[in-house]
Scaffold this motif. Sequence first.
Motif, short mmCIF file in Angstrom:
data_model
loop_
_atom_site.label_atom_id
_atom_site.label_comp_id
_atom_site.label_asym_id
_atom_site.label_seq_id
_atom_site.Cartn_x
_atom_site.Cartn_y
_atom_site.Cartn_z
N ARG A 80 -9.84 6.84 9.46
CA ARG A 80 -9.25 6.03 10.77
C ARG A 80 -8.37 5.09 10.17
O ARG A 80 -7.92 4.30 10.90
N ASN A 81 -7.94 5.22 8.72
CA ASN A 81 -6.83 4.62 8.24
C ASN A 81 -6.90 3.02 8.49
O ASN A 81 -6.07 2.36 8.71
N THR A 82 -8.36 2.47 8.26
CA THR A 82 -8.66 0.91 8.49
C THR A 82 -8.01 0.37 7.19
O THR A 82 -7.87 0.99 6.13
N GLU A 83 -7.86 -1.13 7.25
CA GLU A 83 -7.46 -1.91 6.43
C GLU A 83 -8.76 -2.02 5.47
O GLU A 83 -9.97 -1.98 5.75
N LYS B 126 0.85 -1.12 -0.01
CA LYS B 126 -0.02 -0.07 -0.09
C LYS B 126 0.92 1.17 -0.06
O LYS B 126 1.74 1.38 0.90
N GLU B 127 0.82 1.93 -0.98
CA GLU B 127 1.55 3.23 -1.28
C GLU B 127 1.14 4.14 -0.03
O GLU B 127 0.03 4.43 0.18
N PRO B 128 2.52 4.91 0.51
CA PRO B 128 1.96 6.09 1.50
C PRO B 128 0.95 7.13 0.92
O PRO B 128 1.12 7.31 -0.26
N GLY B 129 0.30 7.58 1.70
CA GLY B 129 -0.72 8.66 1.29
C GLY B 129 -2.00 8.37 1.32
O GLY B 129 -2.50 7.36 1.92
N ASN B 130 -2.73 9.26 0.83
CA ASN B 130 -4.39 9.19 1.29
C ASN B 130 -4.94 8.05 0.47
O ASN B 130 -5.94 7.53 0.81
N THR B 131 -4.67 7.86 -0.98
CA THR B 131 -5.27 6.89 -1.63
C THR B 131 -5.58 5.43 -0.99
O THR B 131 -6.54 4.85 -1.12
N GLY B 132 -4.34 5.10 -0.49
CA GLY B 132 -4.21 3.55 0.06
C GLY B 132 -4.39 2.69 -0.99
O GLY B 132 -5.11 1.55 -0.79
N HIS C 185 -17.52 2.18 7.04
CA HIS C 185 -16.28 2.63 6.20
C HIS C 185 -17.01 3.56 5.14
O HIS C 185 -18.38 3.73 4.84
N ASN C 186 -16.23 4.52 4.85
CA ASN C 186 -16.56 5.77 4.15
C ASN C 186 -15.84 5.75 2.59
O ASN C 186 -15.98 6.63 1.87
N THR C 187 -14.95 4.63 2.58
CA THR C 187 -14.01 4.58 1.18
C THR C 187 -14.22 3.30 0.53
O THR C 187 -14.46 2.31 1.12
N VAL C 188 -14.70 3.47 -0.85
CA VAL C 188 -14.63 2.18 -1.70
C VAL C 188 -13.74 2.24 -3.01
O VAL C 188 -13.62 3.38 -3.78
N SER C 189 -12.86 1.23 -3.07
CA SER C 189 -12.10 1.02 -3.92
C SER C 189 -12.58 -0.25 -5.02
O SER C 189 -12.96 -1.16 -4.42
N TRP C 190 -12.29 -0.13 -6.26
CA TRP C 190 -12.59 -1.04 -7.25
C TRP C 190 -11.39 -1.60 -7.86
O TRP C 190 -10.39 -0.85 -7.99
N TYR C 191 -11.37 -3.05 -8.02
CA TYR C 191 -10.35 -3.59 -8.58
C TYR C 191 -10.66 -4.61 -9.80
O TYR C 191 -11.73 -5.07 -9.52
N GLN C 192 -9.81 -4.75 -10.83
CA GLN C 192 -10.08 -5.53 -11.83
C GLN C 192 -8.98 -6.86 -11.68
O GLN C 192 -7.92 -6.56 -11.69
N GLN C 193 -9.68 -8.03 -11.47
CA GLN C 193 -8.77 -9.19 -11.55
C GLN C 193 -9.01 -10.08 -12.74
O GLN C 193 -9.80 -10.96 -12.78
N ALA C 194 -8.09 -10.04 -13.59
CA ALA C 194 -8.03 -10.80 -14.76
C ALA C 194 -7.55 -12.22 -14.39
O ALA C 194 -7.13 -12.67 -13.42
N LEU C 195 -8.11 -13.20 -15.10
CA LEU C 195 -7.81 -14.45 -14.86
C LEU C 195 -6.40 -14.91 -14.51
O LEU C 195 -5.47 -14.76 -15.54
#
Lengths: 113, 113
Positions: B98-101, A93-99, B29-39
Amino acid sequence: GDSVTQMEGPVTLSEEAFLTINCTYTATGYPSLFWYVQYPGEGLQLLLKATKADDKGSNKGFEATYRKETTSFHLEKGSVQVSDSAVYFCALKEPGNTGKLIFGQGTTLQVKP
Amino acid sequence: ETGVTQSPTHLIKTRGQQVTLRCSSQSGHNTVSWYQQALGQGPQFIFQYYREEENGRGNFPPRFSGLQFPNYSSELNVNALELDDSALYLCASSNRDRNTEAFFGQGTRLTVV
């Protein structure tokens, strides 16, 4: 840019064998390091993490130590079980706000009885 | 405490169509990230939403877009689908303040034919 490289799989072991999955990283800053596990048909589960150099993350018998001098975060377990069969991903996880998480390509572990 | 849920779990679309994937973030939680995982690959970061604003984007074209709603749930929209968009799409929620995982959902398997 930042990147993570894992040893290629699949890794096939007998039950109770010792496990090592190698992971090295390239980063410009001071990232946090993670191991995630993905069981068939499921999303990712956080297995363990380390946030600074020389930290050791551990969980469910798995361990990994953040080695800044070798830019490594190898995953180890002393005695694997059939239920450990899964795909393991090393990530930073890169440092900074994006996470933003940067993942390796994954290593498939198959444990045979 | 509810976990991260994604819908649908599986989807088949035709090339050129548009698709919307949905994600409900974990409570608190207040942050959502999206990821693409190809096979056979590790997840690749698409973008992140924090308090309804895009907060970081990976190397994906503009036809990948998203939204976050006041309850912190999120949508991923992909226009003009291409065969290479076939992948597992993972949503991860966290609390940036809160810098949670990040906790991942089980993913949506998109197949483009």
